[in-house]
Design an enzyme around this catalytic site. Structure first.
Site, PDB file in Angstrom:
ATOM      1  N   CYS B  99       7.023 -65.699  12.643  1.00 39.07           N
ATOM      2  CA  CYS B  99       8.315 -65.112  12.977  1.00 39.07           C
ATOM      3  C   CYS B  99       9.292 -66.285  13.109  1.00 39.07           C
ATOM      4  O   CYS B  99       8.914 -67.348  13.608  1.00 39.07           O
ATOM      5  CB  CYS B  99       8.198 -64.373  14.306  1.00 39.07           C
ATOM      6  SG  CYS B  99       9.713 -63.576  14.799  1.00 39.07           S
ATOM      7  N   GLU B 207      22.501 -61.165  11.569  1.00 40.43           N
ATOM      8  CA  GLU B 207      23.850 -61.226  12.139  1.00 40.43           C
ATOM      9  C   GLU B 207      24.791 -62.042  11.258  1.00 40.43           C
ATOM     10  O   GLU B 207      24.381 -63.040  10.667  1.00 40.43           O
ATOM     11  CB  GLU B 207      23.833 -61.865  13.544  1.00 40.43           C
ATOM     12  CG  GLU B 207      23.400 -60.903  14.637  1.00 40.43           C
ATOM     13  CD  GLU B 207      23.545 -61.470  16.055  1.00 40.43           C
ATOM     14  OE1 GLU B 207      23.415 -60.671  16.990  1.00 40.43           O
ATOM     15  OE2 GLU B 207      23.773 -62.674  16.228  1.00 40.43           O
ATOM     16  N   HIS B 235      16.605 -63.067  11.638  1.00 39.62           N
ATOM     17  CA  HIS B 235      15.444 -63.242  12.511  1.00 39.62           C
ATOM     18  C   HIS B 235      14.398 -62.188  12.161  1.00 39.62           C
ATOM     19  O   HIS B 235      14.609 -60.999  12.374  1.00 39.62           O
ATOM     20  CB  HIS B 235      15.864 -63.073  13.985  1.00 39.62           C
ATOM     21  CG  HIS B 235      14.718 -63.161  14.954  1.00 39.62           C
ATOM     22  ND1 HIS B 235      14.631 -62.404  16.088  1.00 39.62           N
ATOM     23  CD2 HIS B 235      13.600 -63.921  14.956  1.00 39.62           C
ATOM     24  CE1 HIS B 235      13.513 -62.700  16.754  1.00 39.62           C
ATOM     25  NE2 HIS B 235      12.875 -63.611  16.083  1.00 39.62           N
ATOM     26  N   HIS B 325       8.812 -69.794  14.564  1.00 40.55           N
ATOM     27  CA  HIS B 325       8.484 -70.095  15.960  1.00 40.55           C
ATOM     28  C   HIS B 325       7.177 -69.487  16.473  1.00 40.55           C
ATOM     29  O   HIS B 325       6.926 -69.495  17.668  1.00 40.55           O
ATOM     30  CB  HIS B 325       9.681 -69.829  16.890  1.00 40.55           C
ATOM     31  CG  HIS B 325      10.363 -68.505  16.708  1.00 40.55           C
ATOM     32  ND1 HIS B 325      11.730 -68.372  16.620  1.00 40.55           N
ATOM     33  CD2 HIS B 325       9.873 -67.260  16.622  1.00 40.55           C
ATOM     34  CE1 HIS B 325      12.051 -67.091  16.480  1.00 40.55           C
ATOM     35  NE2 HIS B 325      10.931 -66.404  16.486  1.00 40.55           N
ATOM     36  N   SER B 381      24.366 -67.296  19.705  1.00 43.58           N
ATOM     37  CA  SER B 381      23.185 -68.032  19.271  1.00 43.58           C
ATOM     38  C   SER B 381      23.573 -69.497  19.207  1.00 43.58           C
ATOM     39  O   SER B 381      24.753 -69.838  19.309  1.00 43.58           O
ATOM     40  CB  SER B 381      22.718 -67.534  17.907  1.00 43.58           C
ATOM     41  OG  SER B 381      22.359 -66.173  17.979  1.00 43.58           O
ATOM     42  N   HIS B 400      12.952 -71.132  21.712  1.00 45.91           N
ATOM     43  CA  HIS B 400      13.151 -70.326  20.492  1.00 45.91           C
ATOM     44  C   HIS B 400      14.204 -69.234  20.654  1.00 45.91           C
ATOM     45  O   HIS B 400      14.667 -68.680  19.685  1.00 45.91           O
ATOM     46  CB  HIS B 400      11.832 -69.727  20.024  1.00 45.91           C
ATOM     47  CG  HIS B 400      11.463 -68.425  20.675  1.00 45.91           C
ATOM     48  ND1 HIS B 400      11.396 -68.258  22.023  1.00 45.91           N
ATOM     49  CD2 HIS B 400      11.135 -67.222  20.134  1.00 45.91           C
ATOM     50  CE1 HIS B 400      11.030 -67.013  22.303  1.00 45.91           C
ATOM     51  NE2 HIS B 400      10.872 -66.374  21.181  1.00 45.91           N
ATOM     52  N   GLY B 401      14.556 -68.898  21.878  1.00 45.29           N
ATOM     53  CA  GLY B 401      15.531 -67.821  22.040  1.00 45.29           C
ATOM     54  C   GLY B 401      15.934 -67.716  23.491  1.00 45.29           C
ATOM     55  O   GLY B 401      15.679 -68.627  24.277  1.00 45.29           O
TER      56      GLY B 401
END
Lengths: 139, 477
Positions: B99, B207, B235, B325, B381, B400-401
């Site tokens: 992912c 996005e 993503h 990731h 982001s 990663h987020g």
């Protein structure tokens, strides 16, 4: 105690818990709980039957196997299920799921289940003799 | 929250749990005090469990966005030495193998996008399959499947999806070596055959964003970014194939653990010695899973280009970078002055090689590897660059987020999808999703503050901040 299901919280995902008088019922209810992560089970017509078989030396891993078999059938057949029937004999599960093809307009499925995990995986008989089967599913 | 774990603060942005019980190495957490205090004890429990695995080197690490995962915390990093009985863990990679996030520059300013954004959102939503029950326009037969599993994004480019110049901006140049399609079951293949070029669901999205802030002008220039540029973030991961590989190998590894003399503190940590037959099978399958994810993001890139060509023909979508990731990769790292080949697991963590690393494409090498951090829907982001200091701190790994702050259940109790979409629309963000409940579960408020996470990652020395981007259009799976 009537058979029932519920969800429990996990940071990133969701837990499914099925309860019933028998081990098989607890497995059936856990499957319903999994469907409820994706869609309201009442919205899914149980019109097509898909047979499921799995076998595993460990009853808890068998729960994950059963749920993962359903995840697989949902993905490959593009279906959702709302009725389940399970028989368990000596860690061999023979069962079926009833459902219909995904109708994105009518079902509005919220999220896809990637797989049943071994996190919080537990299959236990309660002091009152009923069964509870649970694990976290990755969405 | 108070923790039951003996956390010791090492510096303002790092915390340590000394080995106790069966831990072979310490646990190290990179975060500020507020983030650490907000972490569930399950994060520390999982980190300590990882530290008990055979062959682990240096420490088990948690990134600033760490939260309760499966076996490994999400935001977890651990490296293993094959020659010291080290293991590879299917749980340590996770269900959604590889992912990751891909960023594209569009060659447009946000002003050029603004007037067409509703049309753009509608076209992207129509053209890119997203959500439960969506299938792609590609149907892979057996031969095609094997070629895809071996070739990754390179295969996708050969099929006409994108250009060869895309490949150098993808980790492994778009093709993970050592993939073994023979290790992938018939069920995994079947689950994938109609899912190429699909976004998936959950926290996956596409996005269109505006570069809102530039923090480091020199690196941003090398990355080709200016304030008010329009960029695209994608993503998603390896879809059904990765999920099925994860499911199957998790079970094999749990059942084989005792024969490998591995004591699992948590079944989800299922692993096998790297040098065992099962460990090698998994590595071959997992690498093929990585290729599937790389091919998938490549195809979605192509579909995105088709939409832009139609709606905003002046656009020229070029690849900034593509990171994964959820992986385990064989890398060379310097440990206490000695170069060692290690199997680095990153579960919800991004590789973040610092400047000069030979695996960074030449055009970016001087400034460090781009690290792409997806925030929650409707917030922001971040684009970061790997820092040299990260090598000694975390085997060159970063967050990663944003990481969830709240469960999906809580989120649906607190928010309704329709009103969220309206609220975001009022702020100029167009959301398109097949499921309003899915939107509610991904509510921005259900996530941690991504800015706090990247600030902590920067101040801990893992990365440099380069740019902040804000969404204009979000296609939610």
């Amino acid at each position: 105690m009537p058979a029932h299901w519920e969800h429990f919280s996990h940071d990133a995902d969701m837990g499914v818990r099925g309860s019933g008088d028998t081990l098989a019922q607890a497995f059936e209810q856990a499957a319903l709980a999994m469907t409820a992560i994706i869609v309201d089970p009442a919205a899914v017509k149980p019109s097509e039957r898909v047979p499921i078989r799995c076998e595993c030396p460990d009853t808890e891993l068998l729960l994950a196997d059963w749920l993962n078999a359903l995840v697989y059938e949902m993905a490959c057949r593009n279906m959702l299920f709302s009725r389940f029937e399970v028989a368990i004999d000596n860690n061999r599960l023979t069962g079926a799921a009833w459902g219909e093809r995904v109708d994105r307009g009518r079902h509005q499925p919220a999220v896809e289940v990637k797989g049943a995990t071994y996190t919080a995986l537990q299959v236990r008989q309660q002091p009152d003799g009923s069964w509870q089967a649970q694990c976290v599913v990755d969405v | 929250m108070t923790t039951h774990y003996p956390l010791k603060q090492q510096s303002e942005f790092s915390w340590r749990i000394e080995p106790f019980g069966k831990m072979r190495v310490p646990g190290i957490i990179y975060a500020d005090e507020q983030l650490v205090r907000a972490m569930d004890d399950k994060v520390f429990e999982q980190l300590c469990n990882v530290a008990t695995l055979p062959g682990i080197v240096e420490a088990a690490y948690a990134m600033p966005d760490a939260h309760w995962g499966y076996g490994f915390p999400i935001g977890g990093v651990a490296a293993f030495d094959a020659d010291e009985g080290g293991v590879v863990s299917a749980g340590g990679v996770g269900f959604d193998i590889s992912c990751g996030v891909r960023a594209l520059r569009t060659g447009l300013t946000i002003d050029e996008v603004e007037s067409r954004k509703t049309e753009l959102a509608n076209a992207l939503f129509r053209h890119i399959p997203a959500g439960v029950g969506s299938t792609g326009r590609i149907h892979l037969n057996d031969r095609g499947m094997v070629a895809m599993l071996r070739g990754g994004a390179r295969w996708a480019v050969e099929q006409g999806y994108g250009t060869t110049s895309d490949l150098e901006r993808i980790e492994e140049q778009g093709c993970m070596r050592g993939a073994e399609p023979d290790e992938i079951s018939a069920r995994a293949r079947k689950r994938q055959q109609d899912e190429m070029g699909t976004l998936g669901s959950g926290n996956h999205y596409l996005e269109v964003q505006r570069v809102a802030d530039i923090y480091d002008a020199k690196i941003a220039n090398t990355f080709g970014l200016k304030e008010n540029d329009a960029v695209v973030f994608i993503h998603c991961g390896s879809r059904g194939l990765g999920h099925q590989i994860g499911t199957e190998f998790l079970k094999y590894m749990v059942l084989a653990a005792s024969s490998h003399h591995i004591e699992l503190p948590d079944r989800e940590l299922a692993c096998a010695p790297i040098q065992s037959e099962l460990g090698q099978s998994y590595l071959g399958a997992m690498r093929a899973g990585i290729n599937c994810a790389l091919a998938n993001r490549q195809i979605i890139t192509h579909l995105t280009r088709e939409v832009f060509a139609d709606v905003l023909p002046r656009a020229d979508l070029t690849l900034l970078f593509d990171v994964s990731h959820n992986t385990c990769k064989l890398e060379t790292h310097t440990v206490q002055g000695r170069k060692r080949k290690l199997y680095v697991h990153r579960k919800g963590a991004t590789r973040a090689f610092g400047p000069g690393h030979p695996d960074i494409p030449e055009s970016l090498r001087a400034v460090g590897q781009p690290v792409l951090i997806g925030g929650s829907m409707g917030t922001e982001s971040h684009i970061l660059a790997g820092a040299s200091s990260g090598e000694a701190l975390s085997f060159s790994s970063a967050c990663h987020g944003a990481g969830r702050a709240m469960s999906r259940r809580q989120a649906t109790r607190q928010w309704k999808g329709r009103s969220l979409v309206d609220e975001l629309a009022a702020r100029g963000i167009v959301i398109r999703s097949p499921s309003m409940r899915g939107v509610a579960e991904e509510a921005p408020g259900a996530y941690k503050d991504v800015r706090e996470v990247v600030d902590a990652a920067e101040r801990a020395g893992l990365v440099h901040k380069v740019a902040r981007v804000e969404p204009v259009v979000c296609i939610k799976g």
